[in-house]
Design a protein around this motif. Sequence first.
Motif, PDB file in Angstrom:
ATOM      1  N   GLY A 118       0.784  -1.220   0.000  1.00  0.00           N
ATOM      2  CA  GLY A 118       0.000   0.000   0.000  1.00  0.00           C
ATOM      3  C   GLY A 118       0.817   1.271   0.000  1.00  0.00           C
ATOM      4  O   GLY A 118       0.495   2.226  -0.718  1.00  0.00           O
ATOM      5  N   SER A 121       2.039   1.884  -3.346  1.00  0.00           N
ATOM      6  CA  SER A 121       0.973   2.287  -4.263  1.00  0.00           C
ATOM      7  C   SER A 121       0.663   3.773  -4.120  1.00  0.00           C
ATOM      8  O   SER A 121       0.451   4.477  -5.112  1.00  0.00           O
ATOM      9  CB  SER A 121      -0.288   1.459  -4.001  1.00  0.00           C
ATOM     10  OG  SER A 121      -0.046   0.083  -4.239  1.00  0.00           O
ATOM     11  N   GLU A 259      -7.699   3.016  -1.643  1.00  0.00           N
ATOM     12  CA  GLU A 259      -8.534   1.834  -1.441  1.00  0.00           C
ATOM     13  C   GLU A 259      -7.744   0.669  -0.838  1.00  0.00           C
ATOM     14  O   GLU A 259      -8.154  -0.489  -0.947  1.00  0.00           O
ATOM     15  CB  GLU A 259      -9.134   1.390  -2.787  1.00  0.00           C
ATOM     16  CG  GLU A 259      -9.955   2.454  -3.501  1.00  0.00           C
ATOM     17  CD  GLU A 259     -11.406   2.492  -3.081  1.00  0.00           C
ATOM     18  OE1 GLU A 259     -11.812   1.614  -2.281  1.00  0.00           O
ATOM     19  OE2 GLU A 259     -12.138   3.387  -3.553  1.00  0.00           O
ATOM     20  N   VAL A 260      -6.623   0.967  -0.210  1.00  0.00           N
ATOM     21  CA  VAL A 260      -5.788  -0.097   0.352  1.00  0.00           C
ATOM     22  C   VAL A 260      -6.588  -0.938   1.342  1.00  0.00           C
ATOM     23  O   VAL A 260      -6.469  -2.162   1.367  1.00  0.00           O
ATOM     24  CB  VAL A 260      -4.524   0.504   0.997  1.00  0.00           C
ATOM     25  CG1 VAL A 260      -3.759  -0.559   1.779  1.00  0.00           C
ATOM     26  CG2 VAL A 260      -3.617   1.109  -0.078  1.00  0.00           C
ATOM     27  N   GLY A 263     -10.825  -1.454  -0.655  1.00  0.00           N
ATOM     28  CA  GLY A 263     -11.001  -2.198  -1.891  1.00  0.00           C
ATOM     29  C   GLY A 263     -11.326  -3.665  -1.657  1.00  0.00           C
ATOM     30  O   GLY A 263     -11.102  -4.212  -0.581  1.00  0.00           O
ATOM     31  N   SER A 271     -15.477  -1.523  -4.187  1.00  0.00           N
ATOM     32  CA  SER A 271     -14.535  -0.458  -3.834  1.00  0.00           C
ATOM     33  C   SER A 271     -15.248   0.563  -2.967  1.00  0.00           C
ATOM     34  O   SER A 271     -16.483   0.685  -3.004  1.00  0.00           O
ATOM     35  CB  SER A 271     -13.970   0.227  -5.084  1.00  0.00           C
ATOM     36  OG  SER A 271     -14.919   1.098  -5.670  1.00  0.00           O
ATOM     37  N   THR A 285      -4.299   0.411  -4.141  1.00  0.00           N
ATOM     38  CA  THR A 285      -4.797  -0.834  -3.569  1.00  0.00           C
ATOM     39  C   THR A 285      -3.642  -1.664  -3.024  1.00  0.00           C
ATOM     40  O   THR A 285      -2.478  -1.447  -3.354  1.00  0.00           O
ATOM     41  CB  THR A 285      -5.558  -1.676  -4.618  1.00  0.00           C
ATOM     42  OG1 THR A 285      -4.638  -2.105  -5.621  1.00  0.00           O
ATOM     43  CG2 THR A 285      -6.683  -0.883  -5.266  1.00  0.00           C
ATOM     44  N   ILE A 289      -5.927  -7.518  -2.159  1.00  0.00           N
ATOM     45  CA  ILE A 289      -5.614  -7.939  -3.529  1.00  0.00           C
ATOM     46  C   ILE A 289      -5.035  -9.350  -3.553  1.00  0.00           C
ATOM     47  O   ILE A 289      -5.166 -10.071  -4.545  1.00  0.00           O
ATOM     48  CB  ILE A 289      -4.666  -6.925  -4.200  1.00  0.00           C
ATOM     49  CG1 ILE A 289      -4.701  -7.084  -5.718  1.00  0.00           C
ATOM     50  CG2 ILE A 289      -3.247  -7.034  -3.671  1.00  0.00           C
ATOM     51  CD1 ILE A 289      -4.001  -5.957  -6.472  1.00  0.00           C
TER      52      ILE A 289
END
Length: 450
Positions: A118, A121, A259-260, A263, A271, A285, A289
């Motif tokens: 994250g 990101s 959206e870490v 999401g 989301s 994100t 994931i």
Amino acid sequence: MKDENFLKENNARHLWHPMGAPGDLQSNTPKIITGASGVSITDIDGHSTVDAVGGLWCVNLGYSNDVVKEAIAKQLYDLPYYSAFAGTSNPPAIEASYAVREFFAEDGMGRVFFTSGGSDSVETALRLARQYHRLRGEPTRTKFISLKKGYHGTHFGGASVNGNNRFRINYEPLLPGCFHLPSPYTYRNPFNETDPAQLAQNIAAAFEDEIAFQGANTIAAFIMEPIQGAGGVIVPDASFMGLMREICDRHGILMISDEVITGFGRTGDWSGARHWGVQPDLMTTAKGITSGYFPVGACLISEAVAEVFEKDNSGEAGIYHGYTYSAHPVGAAAVIATLAETKRLDLKSNAAARGTQLYEGVLKLAEKHDIIGDVRGGHGLMTGIEIVSDKPAKTPMDGATMARIHQTAYEAGAMVRLGMHNILMSPPLTISEGEIDTILSALDAGFSAA
């Protein structure tokens, strides 16, 4: 693996843990978690509890999803690593990027830049936002606006837009050009406003004022979590994100939706931005994931932003940024399997139902325990409880009492997370009705021990 005596003797002696003081951890050693199954974890002494933290907001599928584990294991034998820097790629990275783009197509996302997590990101999104404006002939757009109480990781960029000072003060000076607006936090805010819709309007007005003061042509992006996580599970009014989107559009400012945490179904939608009916320009994100099974993150880029990079003729659109483990083949295999399982199990629907159960259960506990000052949640499996020693004065509870609540709840069957004087919960999205009841019972025991 070394034996139990070795592990206990060396616990916190050589390993510095994130988010804690090394000396304190040597005096009060961390719990050693040795196993997990379903949504429960087991420590070195054999004590099992429901994991109401979901690892760290991330183990959406629980701990027993063999589909993801087998995908990781197979990929280790097929291709354990190769670089994805320009010039080479690998099959799972190509497939994973397609799967992620498809998953977030409704959010307007069109491209994927893989990272290691994250914080990476967020760093990527901040960099791309600045570069986007340079490519469009507006190099003065370098500043970032964010919200107090927001959490955006621990790199210098993310720490600079963070809105909690404990992640900032010891590391200052940070990135210049980062400015903060009040949080949509009805329990504590500078406007003394308890109506969430009016508070949203007040913050939007503050945003307009800050833009006028800074100059719109100096601002690259506004970054926010759709629901603030580490800051205390702060849920904004349903109008808030849309208000901020409209202001960004009017002033040419990119919106980054972090959206870490939110999401992949945690909010009851795929989301957080979609939960509030907003399409951002960039999304960050990680966590869900891969359900935490492998360290992967991704920065997602909207079609409109991607077009500026892909149709550039200046020669300045090269993305000279990335990570050794960007698009790691093993991580990519985990992404493919995790997204397939996330959709197959329809995690968002269970998150919505069990999140409502948890939130309503804590509201009932608040009727019983006067130390509960505020309860926040009701939008998927994210619940925050603010603990106070004096309810009328909203005095934050002391650390020793918070530690006692935490330990008692753990002994009674639930691992929860402390965020200063807040209790934060984000269980796996596979959790059952009965396991939510276990969490509520353990919290009741913890509050009774305060």
